[in-house]
Design a protein around this motif. Structure first.
Motif, mmCIF file in Angstrom:
data_model
loop_
_atom_site.group_PDB
_atom_site.id
_atom_site.type_symbol
_atom_site.label_atom_id
_atom_site.label_comp_id
_atom_site.label_asym_id
_atom_site.label_seq_id
_atom_site.Cartn_x
_atom_site.Cartn_y
_atom_site.Cartn_z
ATOM 1 N N LEU A 8 0.834 -1.210 0.000
ATOM 2 C CA LEU A 8 0.000 0.000 0.000
ATOM 3 C C LEU A 8 0.866 1.256 0.000
ATOM 4 O O LEU A 8 0.588 2.221 -0.728
ATOM 5 N N LEU A 9 1.920 1.262 0.807
ATOM 6 C CA LEU A 9 2.808 2.420 0.870
ATOM 7 C C LEU A 9 3.608 2.607 -0.414
ATOM 8 O O LEU A 9 3.857 3.742 -0.839
ATOM 9 N N VAL A 10 4.015 1.503 -1.039
ATOM 10 C CA VAL A 10 4.765 1.607 -2.292
ATOM 11 C C VAL A 10 3.846 2.089 -3.411
ATOM 12 O O VAL A 10 4.250 2.850 -4.287
ATOM 13 N N ARG A 11 2.587 1.665 -3.369
ATOM 14 C CA ARG A 11 1.611 2.026 -4.404
ATOM 15 C C ARG A 11 1.179 3.486 -4.312
ATOM 16 O O ARG A 11 0.840 4.105 -5.325
ATOM 17 N N LEU A 12 1.179 4.053 -3.137
ATOM 18 C CA LEU A 12 0.647 5.390 -2.901
ATOM 19 C C LEU A 12 1.238 6.474 -3.813
ATOM 20 O O LEU A 12 0.485 7.249 -4.410
ATOM 21 N N PRO A 13 2.559 6.568 -3.973
ATOM 22 C CA PRO A 13 3.085 7.629 -4.850
ATOM 23 C C PRO A 13 2.612 7.504 -6.298
ATOM 24 O O PRO A 13 2.377 8.514 -6.963
ATOM 25 N N PHE A 14 2.446 6.272 -6.782
ATOM 26 C CA PHE A 14 1.991 6.089 -8.162
ATOM 27 C C PHE A 14 0.533 6.507 -8.311
ATOM 28 O O PHE A 14 0.144 7.074 -9.324
ATOM 29 N N SER A 15 -0.274 6.229 -7.299
ATOM 30 C CA SER A 15 -1.684 6.642 -7.336
ATOM 31 C C SER A 15 -1.804 8.161 -7.289
ATOM 32 O O SER A 15 -2.652 8.745 -7.974
ATOM 33 N N LEU A 16 -0.982 8.786 -6.474
ATOM 34 C CA LEU A 16 -1.035 10.245 -6.341
ATOM 35 C C LEU A 16 -0.420 10.968 -7.531
ATOM 36 O O LEU A 16 -0.754 12.125 -7.792
ATOM 37 N N ALA A 17 0.472 10.307 -8.260
ATOM 38 C CA ALA A 17 1.149 10.956 -9.387
ATOM 39 C C ALA A 17 0.250 11.052 -10.619
ATOM 40 O O ALA A 17 0.441 11.947 -11.450
ATOM 41 N N MET A 18 -0.732 10.186 -10.733
ATOM 42 C CA MET A 18 -1.537 10.165 -11.950
ATOM 43 C C MET A 18 -2.306 11.474 -12.195
ATOM 44 O O MET A 18 -2.274 11.995 -13.320
ATOM 45 N N PRO A 19 -2.985 12.050 -11.201
ATOM 46 C CA PRO A 19 -3.629 13.348 -11.460
ATOM 47 C C PRO A 19 -2.629 14.449 -11.818
ATOM 48 O O PRO A 19 -2.927 15.350 -12.611
ATOM 49 N N HIS A 20 -1.422 14.356 -11.264
ATOM 50 C CA HIS A 20 -0.378 15.340 -11.591
ATOM 51 C C HIS A 20 -0.037 15.270 -13.077
ATOM 52 O O HIS A 20 0.078 16.313 -13.741
ATOM 53 N N PHE A 21 0.131 14.053 -13.596
ATOM 54 C CA PHE A 21 0.474 13.908 -15.012
ATOM 55 C C PHE A 21 -0.660 14.395 -15.914
ATOM 56 O O PHE A 21 -0.408 14.981 -16.971
ATOM 57 N N VAL A 22 -1.894 14.181 -15.501
ATOM 58 C CA VAL A 22 -3.027 14.674 -16.284
ATOM 59 C C VAL A 22 -3.001 16.203 -16.336
ATOM 60 O O VAL A 22 -3.180 16.809 -17.407
ATOM 61 N N SER A 23 -2.763 16.830 -15.195
ATOM 62 C CA SER A 23 -2.724 18.295 -15.188
ATOM 63 C C SER A 23 -1.542 18.814 -16.007
ATOM 64 O O SER A 23 -1.652 19.848 -16.677
ATOM 65 N N GLU A 24 -0.427 18.114 -15.976
ATOM 66 C CA GLU A 24 0.722 18.524 -16.788
ATOM 67 C C GLU A 24 0.419 18.407 -18.278
ATOM 68 O O GLU A 24 0.837 19.248 -19.074
ATOM 69 N N VAL A 25 -0.291 17.359 -18.667
ATOM 70 C CA VAL A 25 -0.663 17.188 -20.071
ATOM 71 C C VAL A 25 -1.587 18.326 -20.499
ATOM 72 O O VAL A 25 -1.405 18.912 -21.575
ATOM 73 N N ILE A 26 -2.567 18.656 -19.670
ATOM 74 C CA ILE A 26 -3.490 19.747 -20.008
ATOM 75 C C ILE A 26 -2.731 21.072 -20.129
ATOM 76 O O ILE A 26 -2.939 21.841 -21.069
ATOM 77 N N GLY A 27 -1.826 21.323 -19.184
ATOM 78 C CA GLY A 27 -1.022 22.552 -19.248
ATOM 79 C C GLY A 27 -0.142 22.606 -20.481
ATOM 80 O O GLY A 27 -0.018 23.654 -21.132
ATOM 81 N N ALA A 28 0.464 21.452 -20.824
ATOM 82 C CA ALA A 28 1.324 21.419 -22.010
ATOM 83 C C ALA A 28 0.503 21.549 -23.294
ATOM 84 O O ALA A 28 0.982 22.138 -24.276
ATOM 85 N N LEU A 29 -0.714 21.018 -23.289
ATOM 86 C CA LEU A 29 -1.566 21.179 -24.467
ATOM 87 C C LEU A 29 -1.943 22.641 -24.672
ATOM 88 O O LEU A 29 -2.004 23.117 -25.815
#
Length: 112
Positions: A8-29
């Motif tokens: 669960l602890l190892v998985r947490l950063p990957f779960s939290l990073a996904m919305p960040h990448f979406v926002s970065e894609v929108i900003g880059a678009l």
């Protein structure tokens, strides 16, 4: 339980990073930066795959622990029932004992 907590602890950063990448894609678009879009989409895909893999193992580990707990509770309850005096069985209904062995323990395990 420790293994499930670790996953669960190892998985947490990957779960939290996904919305960040979406926002970065929108900003880059909006900035029309194609390289940043490609990079963040790739990071999103990798993060999603790792998150899904760890989520599977997390569910598997907690399911395994739950089944072991249920088995342990059933064995303990059955052992205690077998150690009762004969008078206990004269006053206790068979259906009540069967219910304790099956549904009550399953309900307790579902709460875990």
């Amino acid at each position: 339980l420790a293994a499930g907590g670790a996953v669960l602890l190892v998985r947490l950063p990957f779960s939290l990073a996904m919305p960040h990448f979406v926002s970065e894609v929108i900003g880059a678009l909006l900035k029309k930066d194609v390289d940043t879009v490609k990079f963040n989409i790739a990071c999103f895909a990798v993060s999603g795959c790792i998150d899904s893999f760890l989520d599977y193992w997390n569910i598997w580990v907690f399911g395994y622990v739950q089944q072991r707990l249920m088995r342990s509770m059933r064995v303990d309850l059955y052992r205690n029932i077998l150690n009762q005096e004969l008078a206990f069985f004269e006053h206790t209904k068979t259906g009540e004992l069967t219910s304790r062995l099956s549904s009550d323990i399953s309900e307790m395990a579902d709460k875990l």
